[in-house]
Every structure is written in structure tokens, then in C-alpha cells.
Design an enzyme around this catalytic site. Sequence first.
Site, PDB file in Angstrom:
ATOM      1  N   THR A 175       0.985  -0.959  -0.123  1.00  0.00           N
ATOM      2  CA  THR A 175      -0.167   0.302   0.452  1.00  0.00           C
ATOM      3  C   THR A 175       0.520   1.203  -0.376  1.00  0.00           C
ATOM      4  O   THR A 175       2.179   1.091   0.452  1.00  0.00           O
ATOM      5  CB  THR A 175      -0.662  -0.117   1.006  1.00  0.00           C
ATOM      6  OG1 THR A 175      -0.080   0.580   2.381  1.00  0.00           O
ATOM      7  CG2 THR A 175      -1.608  -0.924   0.920  1.00  0.00           C
ATOM      8  N   ASP A 176      -0.103   2.528  -0.202  1.00  0.00           N
ATOM      9  CA  ASP A 176       1.113   3.467  -0.142  1.00  0.00           C
ATOM     10  C   ASP A 176      -0.064   4.751   0.990  1.00  0.00           C
ATOM     11  O   ASP A 176      -0.837   4.427   1.216  1.00  0.00           O
ATOM     12  CB  ASP A 176       1.088   4.460  -1.490  1.00  0.00           C
ATOM     13  CG  ASP A 176      -0.219   4.814  -1.894  1.00  0.00           C
ATOM     14  OD1 ASP A 176      -1.352   4.683  -1.691  1.00  0.00           O
ATOM     15  OD2 ASP A 176      -0.381   4.413  -3.395  1.00  0.00           O
ATOM     16  N   ALA A 177       0.375   5.868   0.667  1.00  0.00           N
ATOM     17  CA  ALA A 177       0.047   6.861   1.998  1.00  0.00           C
ATOM     18  C   ALA A 177      -1.883   7.505   1.861  1.00  0.00           C
ATOM     19  O   ALA A 177      -2.223   7.168   2.264  1.00  0.00           O
ATOM     20  CB  ALA A 177       0.656   8.604   2.042  1.00  0.00           C
TER      21      ALA A 177
END
Lengths: 135, 135, 135, 135
Positions: D11-13
Site C-alpha cells: 500500500t501507499d499513503a
Amino acid sequence: MYRTRVYYQDTDAGGVVYFANYLKLFEKSWFNYLLGIGISLPEWEKQGIFILVKKVSLDLLDKARYGEELEASSSISDVKNAQFTMNHAISRNGKAITRGETLMVCVDSTGKPIRMPGDFRKRLLACQESSATTT
Amino acid sequence: MYRTRVYYQDTDAGGVVYFANYLKLFEKSWFNYLLGIGISLPEWEKQGIFILVKKVSLDLLDKARYGEELEASSSISDVKNAQFTMNHAISRNGKAITRGETLMVCVDSTGKPIRMPGDFRKRLLACQESSATTT
Amino acid sequence: MYRTRVYYQDTDAGGVVYFANYLKLFEKSWFNYLLGIGISLPEWEKQGIFILVKKVSLDLLDKARYGEELEASSSISDVKNAQFTMNHAISRNGKAITRGETLMVCVDSTGKPIRMPGDFRKRLLACQESSATTT
Amino acid sequence: MYRTRVYYQDTDAGGVVYFANYLKLFEKSWFNYLLGIGISLPEWEKQGIFILVKKVSLDLLDKARYGEELEASSSISDVKNAQFTMNHAISRNGKAITRGETLMVCVDSTGKPIRMPGDFRKRLLACQESSATTT
């Protein structure tokens, strides 16, 4: 010294840099640190000298977020015959947010530990931190 | 227990698994270990309970190559009020090639350390290794 | 323009940059390109404006190896109301080794496509390539 | 068919899977798909036959979040003498959230395109989708 932004690719769903990605930043830091003292790891590889990571420790002190500017710095300690230690810090605005250490081992193309070449080791020794800071 | 192959994405130009990628395997291992003892990290997050990695150590004992089958296993030790330690091993054919430890801290949605919820902590304690193995 | 070395973390056991990692380099390229024309993606996020990647194409023309210096550049085309296209090239010594395109969509914090803010869109339009090169 | 969870590392922010990580899932999908039809990429490499990714397209239809279970599937089309196309879909609960295509080229150890070995190509042809679905 290696400067970078935090990009989306560095972060996770917690909104901060994913813990394992600090090790990638360490690699960029030590690569450029060594290059700065005249040690080009890719050039040494062409001569059959490889540097492997053997042990790592990582201490997460604070978080880093998307878009922030980080600075990674490295130093050298405990230079032995076939291995040495590198200490890394990642800072934001001069304040460390992550610290870590990597034990690096010199191996040949078969992965067998070997004595570091004289020129390589001499350059490390010249930058080695005083014993006071390495204990 | 988490089983995986080594894919190209895990390796580096040295022909083996890139050191930092073992930490990603640790995450998959602890996620599934905790799920197996009734702790779903994503479910706890929905209730405002987050688990952060605070410290990591990593010991590279042997190499792993493209296509090999690896097995990651985790265990728990040192369960305190707001934190606990997890120990990880990655093995190939039953022989450990990497070991590591992660210190995990329980925080709220603002990142502030908090006491683990009772049910969460109770499940950890039930799986905690005997003191003999954790010292 | 974004310059970087190829580090171990970018490569795979084939000895070259792992194909998916070029997309990461694209992100660094577009982030810095947009910053250069006055669009700070992290700042816009604070105002509830998010840019998502919707489509990607990637063309691998040549290989890149450990230690090589790469240069990534981006440009803009097809600016619409809620989306725009970015074209990326990664070069070594001035010769493209990878090309790609990303379709970017402007969304609000719930992920719903929205019209780009006027100032944002105006800056994109000012840099948009002539129609001759975008067809 | 390759099943996986979404872990933090994916995932990312933005709270969702980082776009480039879908390509990593594609690799796991094609590796296992090919293995399932009797093509072990690591085994072919030992005989000097390498499969490179030459072109990629990626379509992001929906988002995937931490903890979700995803399913990646692949199929084959356009088998030529030295290359073939693979089509990939990543689904959640049976609904595609990402689609993509990779053009794969067969090369020797120097990276030069070569005709696929007979047995390799025969297995691909046996699984090739009907022309109706590949156009």
C-alpha cells in the site's frame, strides 16, 4: 550524504514511510558515502569483489510523511580484515528519525568471505570513527 | 507460517534475495501468524488500534535464489503493556537462512503508544514463548 | 528531470533493473516535474485534491545495470477537465531506454473524480505539448 | 491463479495498493500460471532460456486496501516465434479491480531474442485463447 523526498512508493497505508524502505535508503546512503571516499562498489564488482550485508539493525525514532525531505548519512566503524560496520542515520531538518547499522562482508564471486583488497580497506580505515564513538 | 517462492521482484543483481526484502517477508509472516491466533491487524485498525514496528534486527545466514521455496515462521516473546517482540525465521528445506526480530508497539490513530486491548494482549500472552527461550 | 543511479534495490537476478521499478522512477519524475511547474502534489493533498494513476503503459527498449546513471524526464499532454496524460522517458547518456505514459485523474478525498482546480489546470495547460506531438 | 492478501508493503499513503505493485502481482501470477502448464521459468533459465518483459499496460479499475484478499489470474494470447502476450486480471470477490497485459520475449543469456524452444512454445500454444477473445 544522500538527500531525497518521500514519494508515494516509500509510504504505506499508515501514511508514513514503510519500515523496510528505510533499509533501501541506507543502501543509497552507503553507496554514495563509499563513492565519496573513492570506493565505487560497481567498479569493485567488475574486479570480483562484492560487499554483502550480513547483519542489520534498525531503530525507528519518528515517522516520515509523503513529500518530506530526508537526509541520509553514513559512517564507518570496526574495520576488520574481511568485514566492516556502517552506521546510518536518516534525518529531517537535522533531527534523526531513523538510525541503523549494517555489518558488511567482503566476498568473492562465489560468495566466500575474503580479505578486503588493500586499497579498499585503507580507504575505510582512513574514515573510521574513533573508538570512543564506535563503542 | 507463510510459504512463498522467490520471484524476480525479490532478488537483486547479485542473484539472491535483496536484504531489505526479508523484512517484507517478516511482515507477511507476522500478519498471518497473528491472524492464526485470532488477531486480525486490519480489523483492529478499524477500531483505532495500530501496531507499529519500532526496532528491527536482521541476520542473514545464507542466500536464497530465484524460484526457491521459502517458509517464514514467527513467534512471540516479551509481551509488555504497550509492546511485544516477534521473532522471525525464514527457512529453505527446514534450514534457517535468515533470522530476525521486530519490536512492535501498540499506538492509537495519532501514533501515541497505548496499552494493548485486553483481548489482544491475552492472545499474545497465550502464545508467548517460555522465558527460557526468550532470554 | 530526475537523476538517479541504479542501486541494488532497483535490480533483479537478471542483472538489470526490474521492469516494475521503472514505474517507481516515473513517479519520481512526474513528482519533480510537477513541482518544477509550481504544482506540489503533497500541498494539494492538504487541500483535498488527489492525483491518481488510472492507466499506465511501459515500453522497455534497453536494459539498465547496477551503478549506471539514469535520467528521467516527463511531459504533459491531453489536459482535460478531470484528467491529464504524462509521458515519461528514462535515458542513459541521452539515449532512451524506457518510455511510458500515465493517465492521471484528479479525485477528492473520497476518490471521486473532480474537475481540476483552476490554478492546477492552468499550469498543466501552459506546459502541454503541441497537438502535433501528442497524437 | 495466485491468491494473496494486501499487506502494508503493498500500500501507499493514499491507503490503497500502490499502482506499480500491481505489476509485481502480475509477475507472481504469470510465474504460477506458467508453472501450472509445465513451464518452470527458473528451470528454463538453467538451460539458458530467459523470458523478458518488453511491454506492459495496466488499467486501474478500482482500489484495493490493506487486508483485502486478491486473486490474480493470467492467460496467454498471440504466441509468435520469439514472443507471446500474457493478459492479467486482479480481482476481489470475483470482480476485476486491475487488468493488464505483458509482452514477453524469449532471449538467450546475452539478451538476444531467440525462437522459443519447441516444448516451451507448444505448451503456450495449447493454452492460447481463441482468436475471438484475443482481438
